[in-house]
Design a protein around this motif. Structure first.
Motif, mmCIF file in Angstrom:
data_model
loop_
_atom_site.group_PDB
_atom_site.id
_atom_site.type_symbol
_atom_site.label_atom_id
_atom_site.label_comp_id
_atom_site.label_asym_id
_atom_site.label_seq_id
_atom_site.Cartn_x
_atom_site.Cartn_y
_atom_site.Cartn_z
ATOM 1 N N SER A 14 -11.719 0.250 2.563
ATOM 2 C CA SER A 14 -10.887 -0.214 1.327
ATOM 3 C C SER A 14 -9.922 -1.264 1.842
ATOM 4 N N SER A 15 -9.688 -2.304 1.198
ATOM 5 C CA SER A 15 -8.994 -3.411 1.714
ATOM 6 C C SER A 15 -7.532 -2.946 1.407
ATOM 7 N N PHE A 16 -6.594 -3.230 2.403
ATOM 8 C CA PHE A 16 -5.015 -2.915 2.172
ATOM 9 C C PHE A 16 -4.150 -4.202 2.535
ATOM 10 N N ASN A 31 2.843 -5.939 -4.114
ATOM 11 C CA ASN A 31 2.282 -4.668 -3.693
ATOM 12 C C ASN A 31 4.037 -4.241 -3.358
ATOM 13 N N LEU A 36 2.358 1.079 -1.858
ATOM 14 C CA LEU A 36 1.615 1.180 -0.665
ATOM 15 C C LEU A 36 1.608 2.542 -0.022
ATOM 16 N N GLN A 39 -1.153 4.653 -1.799
ATOM 17 C CA GLN A 39 -2.439 4.076 -1.610
ATOM 18 C C GLN A 39 -2.693 4.500 -0.285
ATOM 19 N N LEU A 40 -2.031 4.468 0.734
ATOM 20 C CA LEU A 40 -2.259 5.210 2.202
ATOM 21 C C LEU A 40 -2.487 6.724 1.866
ATOM 22 N N LEU A 43 -5.799 6.964 0.528
ATOM 23 C CA LEU A 43 -7.065 6.793 1.340
ATOM 24 C C LEU A 43 -7.365 7.812 2.393
ATOM 25 N N PRO A 50 -8.669 2.257 5.704
ATOM 26 C CA PRO A 50 -8.123 0.774 5.260
ATOM 27 C C PRO A 50 -8.314 -0.229 6.127
ATOM 28 N N ASN A 67 4.430 -0.199 7.958
ATOM 29 C CA ASN A 67 3.222 0.624 7.719
ATOM 30 C C ASN A 67 2.099 0.727 8.917
#
Length: 331
Positions: A14-16, A31, A36, A39-40, A43, A50, A67
């Protein structure tokens, strides 16, 4: 966040983008740090790797800063995609904006002009100019994340020099597809280019890379390089490794029946059991011992308790969307 049902059969990658993406042509998205983090976590839960889409230097700063730990926990090697030739803004606290593109706008326009000239000298200059602007970003990633896998995409006319730029920077892969370009160079077409599908673009870049002496990885090799083998392939390899270790340990001769003592007719499992080295598509599981007619007395209590169970592995394929395909190159 999409949870992909009970089996969690989501995409592999997946794009990150850990930072704002502000297109100079208009549009974009913010974002926030909270998003974020969520999202992490998502994932990690769904076992999705990512890939950092580096649109601008701000995103790279955040990926290699706050990150980085989360990206490492999501799987190694960490994946980076350089989004070259896409003009970006950086917004200051007072609301003003400045150029934050990987290739500054003026240099990107110069690269486009050199590609349009389409002479050996102009193309060489375009490759040198684009590579020199991207080199600092590549060096920084290699320095701070030595085992990272770095790829590149370049939209529109830059497809003409994509393979050469990737080789100049010693990158690990390139991305092409309809999301990034709609045409491929073609000297026989009016204007020097023609409309193309994703497959056309893959073929074009593949030929360019092979002409430069680059060997390409197939789907299974790419998955191994990214440490993302298919579940069934991983299971098969573990089973094969276990059988290999048992073979290396050796079996006492008195505990193993010889072929002349047990016929295949009386024991249909013998060929699959004792020829497992030749039948790599077979997988076996333990079952309760059952006496077979004609069993030799010396093997009465020593016959391996196996029952054959057909199992075939599916071909390894890279997960790709309808818009883009990743072509990974070996250095």
């Amino acid at each position: 966040m999409h949870h992909y049902g009970l089996n969690k059969r989501g995409p592999d990658v997946s794009s990150f983008s850990p930072g704002p993406v502000i297109f100079q042509a208009g549009g974009g998205y913010e974002n926030s740090p909270q998003f974020l983090e969520q999202q992490l976590e998502h994932l990690n839960t769904c076992a999705i790797r990512p890939e950092v889409e580096v649109f601008n230097s701000s995103i790279l700063d955040n990926a290699l800063g706050p990150n980085l730990r989360g990206l490492s926990q999501a799987g190694n090697p960490i994946l980076f995609m350089l989004v070259a030739g896409v003009d970006q803004f950086r917004r200051a606290e007072d609301g003003s904006v400045s150029d934050d593109s990987l290739i500054p706008v003026a240099d990107r326009e110069a690269v486009y002009g050199l590609i349009k000239q389409d002479t050996p000298a102009s193309l060489a200059h375009a490759i040198e100019l684009a590579s020199s602007r991207l080199q600092p970003f590549v060096q920084r990633i290699r320095r701070e994340v030595p085992d990272a896998v770095i790829s590149i995409l370049a939209p529109g006319p830059m497809l003409r020099i994509l393979a050469e730029v990737a080789l100049s920077l010693r990158l690990d892969g390139v991305r092409v597809g309809l999301e990034d370009a709609l045409h491929v160079p073609d000297t026989l077409a009016p204007g020097g280019s023609r409309k193309a599908t994703t497959a056309d673009q893959v073929r074009y870049v593949r030929k360019r890379l092979e002409a430069l002496g680059v060997s390409l990885q197939d789907a299974e090799q790419t998955r191994d390089r990214l440490n993302m083998p298919l579940d069934q392939v991983k299971l098969f390899r573990e089973a094969a490794a276990t059988l290999k270790s048992l073979e290396l340990e050796g079996t006492p001769r008195r505990h193993a029946p010889s072929p002349r003592h047990c016929s295949k007719r009386s024991n249909p499992c013998s060929s699959a059991t004792w020829n497992v080295r030749r039948r790599s598509s077979g997988m076996y599981r333990h079952a309760s011992p059952k006496p077979w007619p004609g069993r030799h007395p010396s093997a009465q209590n020593a016959w391996p308790r196996w029952r054959s169970r057909p199992f075939s592995t599916a071909a390894c394929t890279c997960a790709t969307s309808s818009k883009s395909v990743t072509v990974t190159a070996c250095r």
